[in-house]
Design an enzyme around this catalytic site. Structure first.
Site, PDB file in Angstrom:
ATOM      1  NE  ARG A  14      -0.245   7.155   1.569  1.00  0.00           N
ATOM      2  CZ  ARG A  14       1.084   7.819   1.335  1.00  0.00           C
ATOM      3  NH1 ARG A  14       0.745   9.080   0.929  1.00  0.00           N
ATOM      4  NH2 ARG A  14       2.098   7.268   1.531  1.00  0.00           N
ATOM      5  CD  GLU A  44      -2.951   8.114  -4.733  1.00  0.00           C
ATOM      6  OE1 GLU A  44      -3.646   8.943  -4.228  1.00  0.00           O
ATOM      7  OE2 GLU A  44      -1.687   7.858  -4.763  1.00  0.00           O
ATOM      8  CG  HIS A  69       0.567  10.563  -4.318  1.00  0.00           C
ATOM      9  ND1 HIS A  69      -0.084   9.529  -3.615  1.00  0.00           N
ATOM     10  CD2 HIS A  69       1.477  11.265  -3.313  1.00  0.00           C
ATOM     11  CE1 HIS A  69       0.481   9.450  -2.495  1.00  0.00           C
ATOM     12  NE2 HIS A  69       1.381  10.320  -2.283  1.00  0.00           N
TER      13      HIS A  69
HETATM   14  C1  DGY Z   1       5.155   9.632   1.136  1.00  0.00           C
HETATM   15  O1  DGY Z   1       6.150   9.790   1.336  1.00  0.00           O
HETATM   16  O2  DGY Z   1       4.146   9.010   1.958  1.00  0.00           O
HETATM   17  C2  DGY Z   1       4.447  10.232  -0.141  1.00  0.00           C
HETATM   18  O3  DGY Z   1       3.045  10.365  -0.129  1.00  0.00           O
HETATM   19  C3  DGY Z   1       4.864   9.356  -1.414  1.00  0.00           C
HETATM   20  O4  DGY Z   1       5.196   9.999  -2.414  1.00  0.00           O
END
Ligand code: DGY
Length: 348
Positions: free
Chosen positions: A255, A284, A302
């Site tokens: 993240r 983001e 992402h």
């Molecule tokens: C998640 O599933 O946490 C991914 O980062 C979202 O696409």
């Protein structure tokens, strides 16, 4: 602890027998169709996420939210939606939900673990390889017409096979990365995690637990797979980057916010580490402007879990959770992947 909210009751006020559900971004039509069989849907079918205020305005009469990572459910949303019973996130990461606030109000939260593990690990490895072997930089060089001749030192990168893969965070995705490194690329795998894996799992992954400092110092390729929380905010910042080898790469598929992007941009610019690959960013879809001009940064929007099969599986699992969580379908009352199952035990 608030009162548990009963799930599955018809909406008496509107007269509809179907509970009302908000869908914060468009998803696969077949998933919307499935949801529509049980619920009265309000879908964001625009090309932009709803603002926080738009979400607040729409949640008032809803029993459930089919949530995408573009929106956040916090105390303000729960206050605005007194009838909310289930928040089903279409993501494994759930830093966009205040789970404690939901639990206190008896609101069930769910996420989508497992179905994206291998796909996300594949992409993590693609990024690691791209950073180490200067893939996107080489492609830009070729497309710009700069490739005029062979030279011994053109686009020399860093070895991946046989090097040290350092994994920060060792949940499901970290372990899938470790398997690829150890078994596919003959890498020495070291990891740091709050809790150590059982000895037989470590042996199967050929992974050695080390301190965070040792991890950073020894890494040829650092892979960050930590969930985001207040504790992991800027887990890798200037001090941590200073411990790394100048030849090392860093990949973040966790993240934004786990890495201090400004500090990372500084380290990349001054070549204090060799390269980085980032799929996630602080704030983001904004990207720290200092990262955008760096040749040694591989940047993707992402998309680690974005394959057709995996996104379908995530979308369906989130739907399974919402349908069962709101007391409908064959699994009524038994959502497959709850984050706060104690809410179910409260008998809501
Ligand atoms: C998640 O599933 O946490 C991914 O980062 C979202 O696409």
């Amino acid at each position: 602890m608030g009162q548990p909210r009963g799930r599955g009751a018809p909406d008496q006020e509107s007269g509809s027998m179907k509970p009302k559900v908000l869908v914060t971004r468009k998803v696969f039509p077949e998933v919307l169709e499935r949801l529509g069989a049980h619920f009265e849907l309000e879908v964001n079918d625009t090309e932009r996420p709803w603002t926080a205020d738009e979400l607040l305005a729409r949640v008032q009469d809803k029993a459930g939210i089919y949530l995408t990572p573009t929106n956040r459910v916090d105390a303000a949303v729960l206050d605005a939606g007194p009838g909310l019973k289930v928040v089903a996130n279409m993501a494994v990461g759930f830093n966009n939900i205040d789970v404690a606030a939901c639990t206190a109000r008896g609101v069930l939260c769910t996420n989508t673990p497992d179905v994206l593990t291998e796909t996300t690990a594949d992409f993590g490895f693609a990024l690691l390889l791209a950073a180490a072997r200067r893939l996107t930089e080489s492609e830009r060089f070729l497309r710009a017409g700069q490739w005029r001749n062979w030279s011994f030192d053109m686009m020399m990168g860093r070895e991946v096979h046989g090097s040290t893969l350092a994994i920060l965070g060792m949940g499901r995705i970290g372990q899938a990365i470790a398997r690829r490194g150890a078994w596919g690329f003959g890498m020495q795998v070291i990891y740091h995690n709050r809790s150590r894996l059982p000895a037989d799992t470590e042996a199967a992954l050929k992974a050695t637990h080390v301190s965070k400092e040792a991890l950073l110092r020894q890494a040829d390729h650092l892979m960050i797979v930590l969930p985001y929380s207040a504790e992991t905010h800027h887990a890798v910042g200037a001090a941590e980057l200073a411990l790394m080898k100048r030849s090392a790469t860093l990949t973040n598929i966790a993240r934004g916010g786990v890495v201090d992007d400004a500090a990372l941009a500084g380290a990349l610019r001054e070549r204090r580490i060799a390269a980085a690959a980032l799929d996630v960013f602080e704030g983001e879809p904004q990207v720290h402007p200092a990262l955008l001009d760096l040749p040694n940064a591989v940047l993707t929007p992402h998309i680690a879990s974005a394959t057709v099969q995996t996104r379908r599986a995530m979308a369906q699992l989130a739907a399974d959770n919402l349908i069962a969580g709101l007391g409908c379908g064959p699994q009524a009352g038994r959502p497959p992947t709850p984050l706060n199952p104690q809410v179910l035990a409260q008998g809501g």
